[in-house]
Enzyme design. Structure first.
Site, short mmCIF file in Angstrom:
data_model
loop_
_atom_site.label_atom_id
_atom_site.label_comp_id
_atom_site.label_asym_id
_atom_site.label_seq_id
_atom_site.Cartn_x
_atom_site.Cartn_y
_atom_site.Cartn_z
N ARG B 278 0.86 -1.19 0.00
CA ARG B 278 0.00 0.00 0.00
C ARG B 278 0.89 1.23 0.00
O ARG B 278 1.48 1.56 1.03
CB ARG B 278 -0.90 -0.04 1.24
CG ARG B 278 -2.08 0.90 1.19
CD ARG B 278 -2.75 1.00 2.56
NE ARG B 278 -1.96 1.83 3.46
CZ ARG B 278 -2.03 1.79 4.79
NH1 ARG B 278 -2.87 0.95 5.38
NH2 ARG B 278 -1.28 2.58 5.53
N HIS B 282 -3.91 4.51 4.56
CA HIS B 282 -5.10 3.65 4.46
C HIS B 282 -6.16 4.33 3.60
O HIS B 282 -6.79 3.71 2.75
CB HIS B 282 -5.65 3.37 5.85
CG HIS B 282 -7.02 2.78 5.86
ND1 HIS B 282 -7.26 1.48 5.46
CD2 HIS B 282 -8.23 3.29 6.20
CE1 HIS B 282 -8.57 1.23 5.56
NE2 HIS B 282 -9.17 2.31 6.01
N TYR B 291 3.15 5.90 11.74
CA TYR B 291 3.48 4.51 12.06
C TYR B 291 4.40 3.84 11.03
O TYR B 291 4.92 2.77 11.29
CB TYR B 291 2.20 3.68 12.21
CG TYR B 291 1.26 3.75 11.02
CD1 TYR B 291 1.46 2.93 9.91
CD2 TYR B 291 0.19 4.64 11.00
CE1 TYR B 291 0.61 2.99 8.81
CE2 TYR B 291 -0.67 4.71 9.91
CZ TYR B 291 -0.46 3.88 8.83
OH TYR B 291 -1.30 3.95 7.74
#
Lengths: 324, 381
Positions: B278, B282, B291
């Site tokens: 990815r 998100h 993160y």
């Protein structure tokens, strides 16, 4: 007309519709060879085969999730959840998916199905075979909720539910599966969803109930009559969308109302019924509406007859309301 | 693909793609520099170009949607940046009669199947032209005409539904196959378990397409499973599984095609784990810098699925900067039209709020509709 109990009447409805409509399939735990733990689907596996009466793995989420897929395809699945106490693993599929499919797709993906599940106490089943979770599904937009109290209504309402374009939760009061007996019309017989039944006429107090508690309500009404109080008993039959017109017409006549249900009192359907009466018939009320319900505790095993709103608790509520 | 490149790539925070990617069971046809590793590509040059065009179109649309969100013109976007080979290669493997059950990153697959771009943007804008009347947030679309299911947000619910759908088709002797998308995070969900279990027992004609993109919002793969791979989860369900390089569109296409053919032959379901990454957060609501170390991205950038296919096409059919520019201009033109049209459309009519809850409007919704229509208006729509 044939004399039947609830189990026989529901079985008769399932068989009739499976013959009439080959898109109807039954799936669930133990519904096939053994015919269900209450024998409601007895004989259907032999008659229709294992493509249409399907014993599934032991997973309610899997049963309802796959049934949704079947409905999207164009079948008319009738999944069984063995006890409504076990419906919660499927709650996500019912609430997040089944109830919302038509709406979220702008009508492109309707999802008609009937989830049959035994409900209620009175069989010494403790917490996990006795609960009445109907309000948790009524609160979800997009679901219809039905609970018959007589064999004829069980057949007629189930046939209507299986032909309805929307998902229906069909709660079967297991306490009266075999105890309730009556004449059931043969062949095709439907009772429309959304129509209550005035089971007993009376001018002093309206009593609204459904399912197994109908018989407690009738017993209480007879006892109240001995005290000079005439009770009108309404069997709701379809819990949602409920028959508001029948309730309001009765309350406008009597000015007094008692609602009886097995589920815990707080945020139960009784609360909604009382609110609706307040909104639509406030000036006709002669007494505060009363609820006789299960308590806000988990369903108990040994003391279940204390928990349930049986006749001995309904009678004083009727008399107090009548004499307020 | 050289070992140097592989060792510099981390997958999640500690799980390393190199171990996965070097494993002999991971199917790969194109190397990261576009060299053909197999004897045959498995597609004609025309098909390869079509795949490239679809992937490029998906990426351009994706980037524009992010921009529109940043400009406050749409509320949200969740896309497939870096995952185009997985999304498009798998969708391309389906036959016209097959069905696709989306997660929420596969708008590219829906467009490939024929969902009109205008329809997609009407969903992004939640406007009156949206067939779902703006009831769902952006990237939650459906399109029955192209046999594309309906997106919802709960994780994994579509998996059992795809199983039931394929199962129903088999009961009715309808030879379709249903492919269902989900991320590797969804393999932790109830419905992954239920779906694969039911599919294994009933041998349903399904393809389970796991986009292993390394992240479930902020949670890396090693927090989803202690299993050696996500594909390994198929074993206990009796569902054969295959891993492929998810940034190699030819590999994704080949393994998905084989899984579709296997299901169509009545041999049951297959789990496909496509190893990809990815490259975005998100969604537009996420801040991955909180993160994910940025240095993770650049090695993955070298494995970019677009880059790899473009190199291949340059060698095979002379794909050029000129052709690239023409493609980008064409998609930009499409976007201009659909965005203008979507922005001209108004908010859905108030009364549509109550439609489609049920097939017909019951009394309580009639009452609530009347209450809304006769009451004061809100702002902000």
């Amino acid at each position: 007309m044939t004399q039947m109990n609830m189990v026989q009447a529901i079985n008769d409805a399932l068989r009739f519709e499976m013959k009439r409509d080959d898109r109807v399939v039954i799936l669930g735990e133990d519904v096939g060879k053994v015919g269900g733990v209450f024998r409601v689907t007895a004989g259907l596996y032999d008659e229709f085969g294992d493509d249409r009466v399907i014993d599934t793995p032991l997973s309610e989420g899997g049963i309802i999730g796959t049934a949704i897929g079947m409905a999207l395809y164009g079948l008319r699945p009738v999944p069984e959840i063995q006890f409504s106490d076990f419906i919660f693993p499927a709650y996500d599929q019912i609430v997040s998916e089944l109830a919302k499919y038509r709406y979220r797709s702008g009508g492109e993906f309707p999802c008609p199905m009937v989830i049959r599940t035994p409900v209620g106490g009175g069989i010494r089943g403790g917490h996990y075979h006795s609960q009445s979770p109907e309000a948790q599904f009524i609160h979800v937009a997009g679901l219809k909720v039905v609970c018959p109290a007589t064999p004829a209504d069980a057949k007629g309402l189930l046939l209507s539910a299986m032909r309805d374009p929307d998902p229906v939760l069909f709660f079967e009061p297991k306490r009266i599966y075999r105890a309730a007996k009556g004449e059931v019309p043969d062949g095709d017989y439907t009772v429309p969803l959304g129509k209550a039944n005035v089971v007993r006429g009376g001018e002093h107090v309206t009593l609204v109930t459904w399912g197994a508690m109908l018989y407690e309500a009738l017993d209480a009404a007879n006892k109240a009559a001995a005290e000079g109080v005439q009770v009108e008993v309404i069997d709701l039959r379809t819990l949602w969308p409920l028959d508001i017109d029948t309730i309001v017409a009765s309350v406008k006549k009597t000015g007094r109302v008692v609602v009886v249900h097995e589920a815990p009192r707080s945020c139960g359907l009784g609360g909604e019924i009382v609110s609706l009466i307040n909104e639509k018939a406030f000036l006709h009320l002669e007494a505060p509406p009363k609820r006789v319900c299960g308590f806000d505790t988990p369903f108990p095993y040994t003391l279940e007859n204390e928990y349930l709103p049986l006749s001995h608790r309904i009678v004083p509520a009727l008399l107090e309301t009548a004499r307020f | 693909m050289t070992t140097d490149t592989l060792e510099s790539v981390t997958h999640g925070t500690s799980r390393r793609l190199p171990d996965d990617a070097l494993a002999p069971d991971v199917v790969r046809i194109l190397s990261p520099d576009g060299t053909l590793l197999a004897d045959e590509p498995g597609v004609s040059d025309e098909e390869a170009v079509a795949l490239y065009r679809a992937m490029a179109r998906t990426r351009i649309i994706d980037e524009r949607a992010v921009l529109l969100q940043r400009q406050g013109r749409i509320g949200f976007h969740i896309g497939s940046l870096g995952e185009e080979a997985t999304v498009l290669g798998s969708a391309y493997a389906l036959r016209g009669t097959d069905w696709l059950f989306p997660c929420y990153r596969e708008f590219g697959a829906a467009l490939l199947r024929g969902m009109p771009l205008q329809r997609y943007f009407d969903n992004l804008y939640g406007n009156a032209s949206d067939p779902a009347k703006g009831r769902q947030m952006p990237d939650h679309w459906c399109y029955r005409d192209a046999r594309v299911g309906s997106v919802s947000s709960p994780i994994g619910t579509q998996i059992t539904q795809a199983v039931g759908f394929a199962w129903a088709a088999r009961i009715r002797r309808d030879p379709l196959v249903a492919l269902v998308y989900f991320g590797e995070g969804a393999t932790s969900s109830n419905e992954f378990h239920n779906g694969l279990n039911f599919a294994g027992v009933f041998k349903t004609p399904n393809v389970f397409l796991c986009r292993n993109n390394g992240w479930a919002i902020s949670v890396p793969t090693e927090r989803q499973t202690a299993s050696e791979s996500f594909a390994a989860k198929g074993v206990a369900y009796g569902v054969p599984a295959v891993r492929c390089d998810g940034n190699d569109v030819l590999a994704v296409l080949q393994v998905t095609r084989q899984a579709v053919e296997r299901a169509a032959r009545g041999e049951g379901p297959t789990l496909v784990e496509a190893l990809t990454y990815r490259m975005s957060g998100h969604s537009t609501s996420d801040d991955p810098t909180r993160y994910r170390p940025e240095e993770q991205l650049s090695p993955w950038g070298k494995l970019d699925p677009m880059h790899r296919l473009r190199r291949y096409l340059e060698a095979r059919v002379g794909w050029s900067d000129g052709k690239q520019q023409a493609l980008e201009e064409q998609v930009a033109g499409e976007l201009k039209t659909v965005i203008e049209t979507a922005e001209k459309s108004s908010a859905p009519a108030l009364e549509t709020l109550f439609d489609d809850v049920f097939a017909t409007l019951p009394w309580h919704l009639q009452e609530q509709r009347a209450e809304l229509l006769s009451g004061p208006r809100a702002k902000g729509h």
